[in-house]
Scaffold this active site. Structure first.
Site, short mmCIF file in Angstrom:
data_model
loop_
_atom_site.label_atom_id
_atom_site.label_comp_id
_atom_site.label_asym_id
_atom_site.label_seq_id
_atom_site.Cartn_x
_atom_site.Cartn_y
_atom_site.Cartn_z
N GLY A 12 0.81 -1.20 0.00
CA GLY A 12 0.00 0.00 0.00
C GLY A 12 0.85 1.26 0.00
N ALA A 61 -5.56 -1.42 4.72
CA ALA A 61 -6.86 -0.78 4.93
C ALA A 61 -7.69 -0.85 3.66
CB ALA A 61 -6.68 0.68 5.34
N THR A 63 -9.55 1.51 1.57
CA THR A 63 -9.51 2.97 1.47
C THR A 63 -10.38 3.56 0.35
OG1 THR A 63 -7.54 2.82 0.04
CG2 THR A 63 -7.17 3.07 2.42
N TYR A 100 -3.14 2.67 11.50
CA TYR A 100 -3.40 3.96 10.84
C TYR A 100 -4.91 4.16 10.67
CZ TYR A 100 1.57 3.89 10.01
OH TYR A 100 2.93 3.85 10.20
N THR A 102 -7.91 7.72 10.09
CA THR A 102 -8.19 8.75 9.09
C THR A 102 -8.87 9.99 9.67
OG1 THR A 102 -9.51 9.18 7.08
CG2 THR A 102 -10.39 7.59 8.62
N ASP A 103 -8.71 11.10 8.97
CA ASP A 103 -9.42 12.33 9.32
C ASP A 103 -10.92 12.17 9.12
OD1 ASP A 103 -8.83 12.07 6.54
OD2 ASP A 103 -9.28 14.19 6.21
N TYR A 126 -16.84 4.57 5.16
CA TYR A 126 -15.40 4.44 5.34
C TYR A 126 -14.98 4.97 6.72
CZ TYR A 126 -10.46 5.69 4.93
OH TYR A 126 -9.11 5.85 5.17
N LYS A 130 -13.38 2.85 9.95
CA LYS A 130 -12.09 3.18 10.54
C LYS A 130 -12.23 3.52 12.02
CE LYS A 130 -8.66 3.31 8.76
NZ LYS A 130 -7.66 2.20 8.62
N TRP A 151 -5.77 12.63 3.55
CA TRP A 151 -5.54 12.95 2.14
C TRP A 151 -4.18 12.38 1.69
CZ3 TRP A 151 -7.49 18.46 0.46
CH2 TRP A 151 -8.79 18.67 0.91
#
Length: 322
Positions: A12, A61, A63, A100, A102-103, A126, A130, A151
């Site tokens: 990834g 992930a 994504t 990891y 995410t925002d 999504y 997460k 991003w």
């Protein structure tokens, strides 16, 4: 003695960079999808028990933000259920885990950078998957570091950077959303920052006990903020000085010249997508800096460095051929 490290998602965007850096920190084991199937909980358990790592770095992930809206079972399986199993097994063998997120766990209603303590209320599948993964890891009471990124882009894989380069060979005019704000983050910066932090933590003693001292959720994104529109403009500005013969650039453009002449700013309403996006998902890195002394470069600097690094690598390859 250096720890044994299990890396998931080695192909990834972040995983590829981690695969290059983590051998400096320990004995790296990085199975591919055939060897470690994150859709199969028993396969995950068996793999971890066979490898018996002291540290699990989960860079895998689901994504595809829009696809997740209609592929919810697989998104949950990889982003939430697999994360839960990895954490459960790590707990059983006394290992620590890096994960990891995410925002997109935030709804975007805030007008200032999000802190780790702000309520997480995702507005798409999504983000929900997460967040479920985060909660599963925290619920296991396993030593952990959860890094929320945003991003993310790289010169390989599927991301906004490569999409813009492809579209720029097909259209003279691009229409890009200008009312969503975030912090584009280069995958290599995430991996480098992760490696710096792990070097600090691992150097502090046995892996699990050292992680226990700093366990928690941290934001890890580029500094500053921008919009998709301004990010696209910056990408094409950097691309204007690239050589078409560079492998990654040629792959992104199909070897075709860039023909875009205009980028038109539009609103989110003018560009509907299956998944809703937060209007504002800028994250504050202050906790990361206070805890580990790690400072992330500004998003524009990261983009410039990304292109410059690829140019330098290509020049070195060309020089070695003579």
């Amino acid at each position: 003695m250096k720890p044994r490290i299990l890396l998931t998602g080695k192909n990834g965007q972040i995983g590829l960079e981690l695969h290059r850096l983590l051998p400096n920190l320990g004995e790296l084991v990085a199975p591919d999808r055939r060897e470690l199937d994150l859709l199969d909980p028993e396969n995950i358990r068996r793999t971890i028990r066979d490898i018996r790592p002291q540290l699990i770095v989960n860079a895998a992930a689901y994504t595809a933000v829009d696809a997740a809206e209609t592929d919810e079972p697989n998104a949950y399986a990889i982003n939430a259920n697999a994360a839960a199993v990895l954490a459960e097994e790590a707990k059983k063998i006394g290992a620590a885990i890096v994960h990891y997120s995410t925002d997109y766990v935030f709804d975007g209603s805030k007008a200032a950078p999000y802190e780790e303590t702000d309520p997480a209320t995702p507005i798409n599948i999504y983000g929900k998957t997460k967040l479920a993964g985060e909660r599963a890891i925290r619920g296991c009471d396993v030593p952990h570091l959860i890094f929320r990124t945003a991003w993310v882009y790289a010169t390989r894989g599927r991301n906004f950077l490569l999409t813009i380069l492809r579209l720029a060979t097909e259209r003279e005019e691009l229409r890009i959303v200008r009312d969503q704000f975030g912090s584009p983050t280069w995958s290599r910066e995430i991996a480098v920052s992760t490696a710096k932090i792990l070097a600090q933590v691992i150097g502090g003693g046995s892996t699990a006990s050292a992680f226990s001292q700093v366990s928690g959720t941290y934001h890890m994104t580029a500094a500053g903020e921008t919009t998709w529109y301004d990010f696209a403009r910056a990408i094409l500005e950097e691309a204007s000085s690239m050589l078409q013969v560079m492998p990654w650039f040629a792959a992104a453009t199909g070897g075709h010249p860039l023909i875009t002449r205009r980028i038109i700013p539009i609103t989110t309403r003018e560009y509907p997508t299956p998944a809703s996006r937060p209007t504002y998902s800028v994250l504050s890195n202050s906790l990361l800096t206070r805890t580990f002394g790690v400072r992330m470069e500004d998003w524009r600097t990261q983009l410039r460095l990304g292109f410059a690094t690829e140019r330098k690598a290509q020049q070195e390859v060309a020089a070695s051929e003579f």
